[in-house]
Structure formats: C-alpha cells, structure tokens
Design a protein around this motif. Structure first.
Motif, PDB file in Angstrom:
ATOM      1  N   LYS A  67      37.071   9.290 -14.510  1.00 47.83           N
ATOM      2  CA  LYS A  67      37.388   8.181 -15.406  1.00 47.83           C
ATOM      3  C   LYS A  67      37.003   8.491 -16.853  1.00 47.83           C
ATOM      4  N   ASP A  68      36.082   9.445 -17.017  1.00 45.96           N
ATOM      5  CA  ASP A  68      35.610   9.790 -18.347  1.00 45.96           C
ATOM      6  C   ASP A  68      35.071  11.209 -18.300  1.00 45.96           C
ATOM      7  N   ASP A  85      32.596  12.526 -15.560  1.00 51.14           N
ATOM      8  CA  ASP A  85      31.575  11.556 -15.148  1.00 51.14           C
ATOM      9  C   ASP A  85      31.213  11.686 -13.680  1.00 51.14           C
ATOM     10  N   GLU A 100      44.405   2.936 -18.857  1.00 58.82           N
ATOM     11  CA  GLU A 100      43.077   3.495 -19.081  1.00 58.82           C
ATOM     12  C   GLU A 100      43.115   5.024 -19.057  1.00 58.82           C
ATOM     13  N   HIS A 101      43.813   5.584 -18.087  1.00 53.71           N
ATOM     14  CA  HIS A 101      43.904   7.042 -17.960  1.00 53.71           C
ATOM     15  C   HIS A 101      44.653   7.650 -19.140  1.00 53.71           C
ATOM     16  N   LYS A 142      42.382   7.498 -22.157  1.00 53.84           N
ATOM     17  CA  LYS A 142      41.195   8.350 -22.052  1.00 53.84           C
ATOM     18  C   LYS A 142      41.556   9.803 -22.316  1.00 53.84           C
ATOM     19  N   GLU A 150      41.968  10.112 -26.013  1.00 54.88           N
ATOM     20  CA  GLU A 150      40.669  10.056 -26.686  1.00 54.88           C
ATOM     21  C   GLU A 150      39.940  11.396 -26.622  1.00 54.88           C
ATOM     22  N   LEU A 151      39.928  12.010 -25.444  1.00 54.17           N
ATOM     23  CA  LEU A 151      39.214  13.272 -25.279  1.00 54.17           C
ATOM     24  C   LEU A 151      39.887  14.412 -26.030  1.00 54.17           C
TER      25      LEU A 151
END
Length: 356
Positions: free
Chosen positions: A214-215, A245, A336-337, A340, A343-344
């Motif tokens: 998830k992260d 994570d 969300e995926h 994310k 973002e990364l």
C-alpha cells in the motif's frame, strides 16, 4: 511503422466487449505521446465508443483519425468537454500538463484516463486528490507495461494464485529506445518530469502491484545524463531501490540506451522472487530467440516452465475500467494505488542524486 503514426505504441488484443455500442462514450484530448493509440485501442476493444478527438496540432489529429475512422475531429477541447454524452476523457498530453487536463475533465463531469506519468509534482498530486474527492470522478492511469502486456497480466494471475508464495522482491529493467524525431518537450525535464517520474512510473507501479504493498519508502535513487550533453537537463539513465510497508523490496533501472540492433523498442524484463519460487518476464522480446515477447518463466516447487502467452491472455484492465466508470466501482485499479505509484515516482525523482 513510422513514429509519426503513433501506432508503434498501440498493442492490439482480441476484442472482449463489456458494453453495447454507445453505452460508454469517450473522447481523446492531447496526442503528444503515442500511448494515446494504445489507450484508445484498449477501450474500443472492450466496447467503448470513441466519439471525439482534439489536439492543437492538425497533423496529430489527422494521423489519429486515420487509425480510428469513426472518430470526429473537434474544433476545440471545450466542444468535447461540453458534450454530455461523453463519459470519459483519455489523454496523453505533455506530462507536466496531464494533471491540468484531468482537473478540467473532472470539472466537466467526466472521468479521466491519462497516460503515465499522470503528473510531475507533489503539488499536482494534491490538486488531483482534492478534485477526485470533490467531484467523485476517476483519475485513472495507463501504466501500460503492466496493463497492456500479456506476460505482465499473466504474472499477476500466477501471483494471485500463490504460484510463488509471498512476493519478497521485484527487480525491473525498463530500457527504451530513444529513436529519432522526438519532440522538444521530451528533452525538457520540467515537462517530462525526469526519467524516474516518467518511464520509472511503470516500474514503481509494478512493484506496488506484485508485492501487494500500500505504501513504500524510496531508499536510494540516482539519475544521470551520460550521452546527451546537448540537452543539459535531460536524463538518460536512472535507478532506484524501495522498501514496501509489508517488507518487500524493489529495485529498478531505466534508460534510453536500447541499441538499434534490437528487434523491438526495449528489452523490458521483470523478476519476481517469492517464498515458493520465482518468475521472470521477457516482455517484448526473447533476445536472439523469439519475437514477439510475452514470455513467462516460472520456477517453483512443481518444476520449471516456459509459458509463451502472446495472444492468449488479453488485457482485462480496459473492460474493468469501463465497468468501474459505469458502476462506480474499483476493480481495474484503485484510486489509492494509482496515486501512490505517482507519489513515489515524484519522490524518487526529487530524492535522486545526479551522477556526473
């Protein structure tokens, strides 16, 4: 096939329609990257109706209309955004402009499907998140190296079935051919976002997907401009390592050094290490042996297997995306995926040490 046509970016599969003609209508805005052809192919093969296209460059529009004769050339972006029958906007604008197009699409009441990288700054990410929250619309992303590649799709099925147990590490290699005739923006970092943000986005998305994370935290990242000194801000090499994570680790390398002698645009490979086995994907070519690609190598407790899957698996993402838009579900990819991974990519780019 000429680069100008854009069709060298357009995988084709067996049509698997999930809706009737006219039930799901989309328009294409922004033809700066040839991935718009693959995006449009995937959607139309799944039953979507392509109604409109717009780009300020008439030559791009002309080529697109040749590939999709059913489409109508709009006089402006607004003509498409104001059409109440259009449910989704697909776009492959210049990377730095993709978020702004998405905001306009969602403000017009449309879901949005953008080429990767979906944005280039963390500020854009926050704007996109806020707009999704406010409008309830989707900001979907074409991470094509997983979604539009049959070996990648099949590997996901194997992982889900437990063929190699828990995935502990993902190693990705994403070399690309620079070729000739790239547009000016391709060499301007503020527009393409940097190599880790751009083609590195495929690798980070795959790492999250196959590990079920998830992260993640970017541990190390590097970029370089080894042989394009005439473009001081360009990056032709990059790599990064991450820790998820859930404890899984990832490493990837991306570059623009594919030699002309290779039979395709890049020898993309992926290695998945699990507790009960491992998988290697030779996505686009099995060097000096077989073209096309989509070769899956599986080794687990049951033995060794080479599984050629070209033309056998298909691309379920596009039908799932259509149904998600129609039913307001999240089966193709969660928001969300998608965010994310974006973002990364930006964080890896921001963290990267530049090698001289």
């Amino acid at each position: 096939m000429s680069k100008a046509s854009g069709m060298n970016y357009a995988p084709k599969g067996e049509p698997r329609k999930v809706c009737e003609e006219g039930e799901f209508v989309f328009g294409a805005i922004g033809l700066d990257h040839g991935h718009i052809y693959g995006m449009s192919n995937g959607l139309t093969e799944a039953g979507a109706s392509l109604k409109w296209v717009y780009d300020p460059d008439p030559a791009k529009v002309e080529n697109f209309c040749k590939a999709f004769p059913q489409v109508k050339a709009a006089r402006s972006e607004e003509e498409i955004l104001n059409d109440a029958s259009v449910q989704l906007i697909a776009g492959a604008a210049i990377p730095s402009e993709r978020c702004a197009l998405g905001l306009r699409a969602m403000d017009a009441g449309k879901d949005y499907f953008t080429d990767k990288a979906p944005l280039t700054t963390l500020q854009q990410l926050e704007q996109a998140k806020e707009k999704v929250k406010k409008t309830g619309k989707k900001y979907a992303v074409y991470y094509s190296e997983r979604l539009h590649n049959e070996s990648s799709v099949f590997a996901g099925q194997l992982v889900e079935e437990g063929a190699i147990g828990r995935v502990l590490q993902v190693i990705g290699m994403g070399p690309h051919r620079e070729g000739n005739g790239r547009p000016d923006w391709f060499y301007e970092k503020e527009k393409f976002g940097g190599i880790l943000c751009d083609i590195g986005s495929h690798q980070i998305e795959q790492f999250l997907f196959y590990t079920g994370a998830k992260d993640a935290v970017v541990q190390h990242a590097k970029v370089a401009n080894y042989s394009h000194k005439e473009y001081p801000n360009f990056e032709d090499f990059g790599d990064a390592s991450l820790v998820a994570d859930n404890g899984a680790t990832g490493y990837f390398r991306v570059d623009w050094f594919t030699p002309d002698g290779l039979g395709t645009w890049g020898d993309g490979r992926l290695f998945l290490l699990g507790t009960e086995g491992y998988i290697e994907l030779r996505k686009y070519i099995d060097v000096a042996r077989e073209i096309p690609g989509d070769h899956v190598y599986l080794v687990n407790q049951d033995g060794e297997r080479h599984i050629p899957v070209n033309g056998k698996v298909g691309y379920p993402f596009f039908g799932q995306l259509i149904l998600d838009c129609l039913n307001r579900t999240e089966h193709a990819m969660t928001q969300e995926h998608a965010f994310k991974a974006a973002e990364l990519c930006v964080k890896a780019q921001d963290l990267a040490a530049r090698l001289e």
